[in-house]
Design a protein around this motif. Structure first.
Motif, mmCIF file in Angstrom:
data_model
loop_
_atom_site.group_PDB
_atom_site.id
_atom_site.type_symbol
_atom_site.label_atom_id
_atom_site.label_comp_id
_atom_site.label_asym_id
_atom_site.label_seq_id
_atom_site.Cartn_x
_atom_site.Cartn_y
_atom_site.Cartn_z
ATOM 1 N N GLU A 51 0.818 -1.215 0.000
ATOM 2 C CA GLU A 51 0.000 0.000 0.000
ATOM 3 C C GLU A 51 0.845 1.256 0.000
ATOM 4 O O GLU A 51 0.478 2.254 -0.609
ATOM 5 N N ARG A 52 2.008 1.205 0.669
ATOM 6 C CA ARG A 52 2.873 2.388 0.703
ATOM 7 C C ARG A 52 3.436 2.725 -0.674
ATOM 8 O O ARG A 52 3.784 3.873 -0.928
ATOM 9 N N VAL A 53 3.555 1.728 -1.566
ATOM 10 C CA VAL A 53 4.052 2.009 -2.914
ATOM 11 C C VAL A 53 2.920 2.107 -3.931
ATOM 12 O O VAL A 53 3.160 2.167 -5.127
ATOM 13 N N GLY A 54 1.661 2.118 -3.449
ATOM 14 C CA GLY A 54 0.530 2.336 -4.337
ATOM 15 C C GLY A 54 -0.182 1.088 -4.818
ATOM 16 O O GLY A 54 -1.052 1.170 -5.677
ATOM 17 N N VAL A 55 0.159 -0.085 -4.278
ATOM 18 C CA VAL A 55 -0.551 -1.312 -4.642
ATOM 19 C C VAL A 55 -1.605 -1.556 -3.564
ATOM 20 O O VAL A 55 -1.289 -2.021 -2.464
ATOM 21 N N ALA A 56 -2.826 -1.183 -3.884
ATOM 22 C CA ALA A 56 -3.908 -1.304 -2.913
ATOM 23 C C ALA A 56 -4.310 -2.763 -2.735
ATOM 24 O O ALA A 56 -4.282 -3.555 -3.680
ATOM 25 N N THR A 57 -4.669 -3.100 -1.500
ATOM 26 C CA THR A 57 -5.194 -4.443 -1.252
ATOM 27 C C THR A 57 -6.464 -4.614 -2.058
ATOM 28 O O THR A 57 -7.306 -3.718 -2.115
#
Length: 131
Positions: free
Chosen positions: A61-67
């Motif tokens: 999530e911190r790099v923009g890959v949402a769960t």
């Protein structure tokens, strides 16, 4: 020719240990992962277990890959493959060793992305048992 896979097959105890490490990781992450998928699909929120978020709110999530349900499903697929790898390591050590090595990059990606500290420990123990 005596390569590492041949050496691994000559050490049944080490291969059984590797199989146990793979089964523990596959089931230990896969079973909660199945609950996590169900919860996320129903609520859109990451499931928490014992106060910790399962498979969310980490480096992904911190790099923009949402769960998402597909991301969680992919991880569950990797966990299922790890359980199959455990069976192979137990029954057919050479094939299991090859599959174990091939699966490791995908496992490391998810363990890192979901901040799962026990994944790398189990993966390292499995790999060292094979080598």
């Amino acid at each position: 020719m005596n390569d590492s896979h041949d050496n691994a097959a000559e050490s049944p105890a080490a291969m059984k240990a590797a199989a146990v490490f793979a089964a523990v990781a596959g089931l230990g992450f896969g079973i909660p992962g199945a609950f996590g998928i169900k919860h996320f699909a129903q609520t859109g929120e990451v499931w928490t277990f014992l106060g910790f978020p399962t498979y969310g709110k980490g480096p992904f999530e911190r790099v923009g890959v949402a769960t998402s349900t597909p991301l969680l499903g992919a991880f569950l697929g990797v966990c299922t493959a790890e359980v199959a790898t455990a069976w192979l390591l137990w029954q057919r050590p050479r094939a299991g060793a090859r599959v174990s090595h091939a699966l490791l990059p995908a496992e490391v990606l998810f363990w890192t992305g979901f901040a799962l500290p026990f994944g790398p420990i189990l993966g390292l123990a499995r790999t060292l048992s094979i080598l």
